[in-house]
Write a protein that holds these residues in place. Structure first.
Motif, PDB file in Angstrom:
ATOM      1  N   GLY A 124       0.806  -1.226   0.000  1.00  0.00           N
ATOM      2  CA  GLY A 124       0.000   0.000   0.000  1.00  0.00           C
ATOM      3  C   GLY A 124       0.834   1.269   0.000  1.00  0.00           C
ATOM      4  N   TYR A 125       1.984   1.235   0.712  1.00  0.00           N
ATOM      5  CA  TYR A 125       2.829   2.436   0.731  1.00  0.00           C
ATOM      6  C   TYR A 125       3.283   2.792  -0.676  1.00  0.00           C
ATOM      7  CZ  TYR A 125       6.683   5.583   0.863  1.00  0.00           C
ATOM      8  OH  TYR A 125       7.494   6.663   0.583  1.00  0.00           O
ATOM      9  N   PHE A 126       3.793   1.810  -1.426  1.00  0.00           N
ATOM     10  CA  PHE A 126       4.359   2.122  -2.745  1.00  0.00           C
ATOM     11  C   PHE A 126       3.291   2.539  -3.748  1.00  0.00           C
ATOM     12  CE2 PHE A 126       7.843  -0.297  -0.867  1.00  0.00           C
ATOM     13  CZ  PHE A 126       8.854   0.642  -1.046  1.00  0.00           C
ATOM     14  N   LYS A 127       2.083   2.020  -3.599  1.00  0.00           N
ATOM     15  CA  LYS A 127       0.982   2.478  -4.458  1.00  0.00           C
ATOM     16  C   LYS A 127       0.695   3.958  -4.196  1.00  0.00           C
ATOM     17  CE  LYS A 127      -2.918   0.144  -5.346  1.00  0.00           C
ATOM     18  NZ  LYS A 127      -4.216  -0.507  -5.039  1.00  0.00           N
ATOM     19  N   ASP A 128       0.606   4.334  -2.903  1.00  0.00           N
ATOM     20  CA  ASP A 128       0.344   5.732  -2.552  1.00  0.00           C
ATOM     21  C   ASP A 128       1.518   6.630  -2.933  1.00  0.00           C
ATOM     22  OD1 ASP A 128      -2.116   4.970  -1.559  1.00  0.00           O
ATOM     23  OD2 ASP A 128      -1.457   4.912   0.534  1.00  0.00           O
ATOM     24  N   PHE A 129       2.738   6.128  -2.713  1.00  0.00           N
ATOM     25  CA  PHE A 129       3.931   6.889  -3.104  1.00  0.00           C
ATOM     26  C   PHE A 129       3.912   7.181  -4.600  1.00  0.00           C
ATOM     27  CE2 PHE A 129       7.843   6.206  -5.484  1.00  0.00           C
ATOM     28  CZ  PHE A 129       8.554   7.344  -5.147  1.00  0.00           C
ATOM     29  N   TYR A 130       3.591   6.156  -5.394  1.00  0.00           N
ATOM     30  CA  TYR A 130       3.624   6.298  -6.850  1.00  0.00           C
ATOM     31  C   TYR A 130       2.622   7.352  -7.327  1.00  0.00           C
ATOM     32  CZ  TYR A 130       4.508   4.665 -11.627  1.00  0.00           C
ATOM     33  OH  TYR A 130       4.878   4.573 -12.944  1.00  0.00           O
ATOM     34  N   ILE A 131       1.457   7.381  -6.715  1.00  0.00           N
ATOM     35  CA  ILE A 131       0.460   8.407  -7.047  1.00  0.00           C
ATOM     36  C   ILE A 131       1.019   9.795  -6.732  1.00  0.00           C
ATOM     37  CG2 ILE A 131      -1.807   9.356  -6.416  1.00  0.00           C
ATOM     38  CD1 ILE A 131      -2.681   6.369  -5.965  1.00  0.00           C
ATOM     39  N   GLN A 132       1.614   9.950  -5.542  1.00  0.00           N
ATOM     40  CA  GLN A 132       2.197  11.239  -5.157  1.00  0.00           C
ATOM     41  C   GLN A 132       3.317  11.645  -6.101  1.00  0.00           C
ATOM     42  OE1 GLN A 132       1.251  13.314  -2.585  1.00  0.00           O
ATOM     43  NE2 GLN A 132      -0.479  11.946  -2.264  1.00  0.00           N
ATOM     44  N   TYR A 133       4.151  10.677  -6.463  1.00  0.00           N
ATOM     45  CA  TYR A 133       5.276  10.946  -7.372  1.00  0.00           C
ATOM     46  C   TYR A 133       4.766  11.414  -8.735  1.00  0.00           C
ATOM     47  CZ  TYR A 133       9.057  10.072 -10.634  1.00  0.00           C
ATOM     48  OH  TYR A 133       9.982  10.213 -11.636  1.00  0.00           O
ATOM     49  N   LEU A 134       3.802  10.709  -9.295  1.00  0.00           N
ATOM     50  CA  LEU A 134       3.255  11.076 -10.605  1.00  0.00           C
ATOM     51  C   LEU A 134       2.600  12.454 -10.563  1.00  0.00           C
ATOM     52  CD1 LEU A 134       1.685   7.689 -11.766  1.00  0.00           C
ATOM     53  CD2 LEU A 134       3.785   8.751 -12.624  1.00  0.00           C
ATOM     54  N   GLU A 135       1.840  12.711  -9.513  1.00  0.00           N
ATOM     55  CA  GLU A 135       1.168  14.003  -9.422  1.00  0.00           C
ATOM     56  C   GLU A 135       2.166  15.158  -9.340  1.00  0.00           C
ATOM     57  OE1 GLU A 135      -1.562  13.765  -6.135  1.00  0.00           O
ATOM     58  OE2 GLU A 135      -3.102  12.773  -7.359  1.00  0.00           O
ATOM     59  N   LYS A 136       3.232  14.973  -8.559  1.00  0.00           N
ATOM     60  CA  LYS A 136       4.204  16.056  -8.416  1.00  0.00           C
ATOM     61  C   LYS A 136       5.026  16.259  -9.686  1.00  0.00           C
ATOM     62  CE  LYS A 136       8.007  17.944  -5.737  1.00  0.00           C
ATOM     63  NZ  LYS A 136       8.601  18.541  -6.925  1.00  0.00           N
ATOM     64  N   ASN A 137       5.611  15.166 -10.205  1.00  0.00           N
ATOM     65  CA  ASN A 137       6.570  15.298 -11.301  1.00  0.00           C
ATOM     66  C   ASN A 137       5.928  15.395 -12.672  1.00  0.00           C
ATOM     67  OD1 ASN A 137       9.461  14.942 -10.119  1.00  0.00           O
ATOM     68  ND2 ASN A 137       8.193  13.473  -9.050  1.00  0.00           N
ATOM     69  N   TRP A 138       4.853  14.677 -12.896  1.00  0.00           N
ATOM     70  CA  TRP A 138       4.308  14.601 -14.252  1.00  0.00           C
ATOM     71  C   TRP A 138       2.995  15.357 -14.429  1.00  0.00           C
ATOM     72  CZ3 TRP A 138       8.006  13.733 -17.259  1.00  0.00           C
ATOM     73  CH2 TRP A 138       9.078  12.941 -16.824  1.00  0.00           C
ATOM     74  N   ILE A 139       2.536  15.996 -13.357  1.00  0.00           N
ATOM     75  CA  ILE A 139       1.366  16.873 -13.494  1.00  0.00           C
ATOM     76  C   ILE A 139       1.761  18.286 -13.071  1.00  0.00           C
ATOM     77  CG2 ILE A 139      -1.000  17.336 -12.777  1.00  0.00           C
ATOM     78  CD1 ILE A 139      -1.370  14.293 -12.453  1.00  0.00           C
ATOM     79  N   ARG A 140       2.067  18.474 -11.771  1.00  0.00           N
ATOM     80  CA  ARG A 140       2.371  19.826 -11.292  1.00  0.00           C
ATOM     81  C   ARG A 140       3.654  20.403 -11.913  1.00  0.00           C
ATOM     82  NH1 ARG A 140       0.652  17.400  -6.294  1.00  0.00           N
ATOM     83  NH2 ARG A 140      -1.409  18.157  -5.733  1.00  0.00           N
ATOM     84  N   ASP A 141       4.796  19.703 -11.719  1.00  0.00           N
ATOM     85  CA  ASP A 141       6.079  20.242 -12.184  1.00  0.00           C
ATOM     86  C   ASP A 141       6.124  20.353 -13.706  1.00  0.00           C
ATOM     87  OD1 ASP A 141       6.727  20.274  -9.539  1.00  0.00           O
ATOM     88  OD2 ASP A 141       8.339  18.799  -9.657  1.00  0.00           O
ATOM     89  N   LYS A 142       5.576  19.350 -14.397  1.00  0.00           N
ATOM     90  CA  LYS A 142       5.576  19.376 -15.867  1.00  0.00           C
ATOM     91  C   LYS A 142       4.754  20.552 -16.381  1.00  0.00           C
ATOM     92  CE  LYS A 142       4.663  16.372 -19.846  1.00  0.00           C
ATOM     93  NZ  LYS A 142       3.612  17.071 -20.565  1.00  0.00           N
ATOM     94  N   GLU A 143       3.591  20.766 -15.773  1.00  0.00           N
ATOM     95  CA  GLU A 143       2.745  21.884 -16.200  1.00  0.00           C
ATOM     96  C   GLU A 143       3.430  23.224 -15.924  1.00  0.00           C
ATOM     97  OE1 GLU A 143      -1.290  23.591 -14.459  1.00  0.00           O
ATOM     98  OE2 GLU A 143      -1.627  21.774 -15.662  1.00  0.00           O
ATOM     99  N   GLU A 144       4.052  23.352 -14.750  1.00  0.00           N
ATOM    100  CA  GLU A 144       4.756  24.593 -14.422  1.00  0.00           C
ATOM    101  C   GLU A 144       5.879  24.870 -15.423  1.00  0.00           C
ATOM    102  OE1 GLU A 144       6.090  24.517 -10.373  1.00  0.00           O
ATOM    103  OE2 GLU A 144       4.048  24.340  -9.586  1.00  0.00           O
TER     104      GLU A 144
END
Length: 198
Positions: A124-144
């Motif tokens: 469960g930790y790695f599933k939640d981590f992966y969601i956080q990682y994708l949201e930060k790097n490939w949604i927020r940071d990429k859009e910025e």
């Protein structure tokens, strides 16, 4: 992996996204292997299927696309603490559309993609981590970054890059920095000259 410095480093990287518990830290570290690569080493050649993911411990890596005429385009510069690899290639088992090359002598923790994927699916930790990682790097940071390339003036992008990565110019060739910022080496030279004068 018994090296306490390495354990602390890995914990810090995962904690940036989601605090990692001791059990999950032990799970990931038993699958990580530290590798050392000299400068100019190719981590992932064009057209090969990615089977590994990497966590950069020391050094820097650049990703490059190549067009039909053989001209290279630099996609990203990865520095310490970055996860490096071609996830699309590893997921789909298709040839990578870009290469990964060490700019400097680099150390990185390597893990088989299938092993990492199994951890995401079962822990469960790695599933939640992966969601956080994708949201930060490939949604927020990429859009910025995409917005900054269109809206921000080049000098502002360059200064922001230097603030985020002090001493980067002593490590990374200027043409790679220019490409990463979406400007030409000539533009970067003019910006640097103007900033030196002012």
């Amino acid at each position: 992996m018994q090296n306490e410095e390495h354990l602390r480093y890995i914990q810090q990287i995962f904690d940036r996204y989601l605090a990692i518990d001791r059990d999950s830290l032990e799970q990931i570290t038993k699958h990580l292997k530290l590798i050392e690569l000299p400068a100019d080493s190719c981590v992932l050649p064009y057209g090969t299927i990615a089977k590994k993911l990497y966590l950069l411990y020391r050094g820097s890596v650049v990703s490059c696309f190549m067009d039909e005429s053989g001209k290279q385009y630099h996609k990203n510069i990865f520095l310490e603490g970055a996860f490096v690899g071609s996830t699309v290639s590893a997921m789909d088992r298709t040839p990578s559309q870009f290469s990964l090359t060490c700019i400097e002598a680099s150390s990185m923790f390597e893990i088989d993609y299938t092993t990492f994927r199994a951890l995401i699916n079962t822990d469960g930790y790695f599933k939640d981590f992966y969601i956080q990682y994708l949201e930060k790097n490939w949604i927020r940071d990429k859009e910025e970054r995409e917005v900054a390339i269109v809206i921000q003036e080049a000098t502002h992008r360059y200064k922001s890059f230097l603030e985020a990565h002090p001493n980067i110019e002593s490590r990374i060739p200027l043409q790679l920095i220019a490409s990463h910022l979406g400007i030409t080496p000539t533009q970067l030279s003019r910006i640097r000259k103007k900033l030196t004068i002012s």
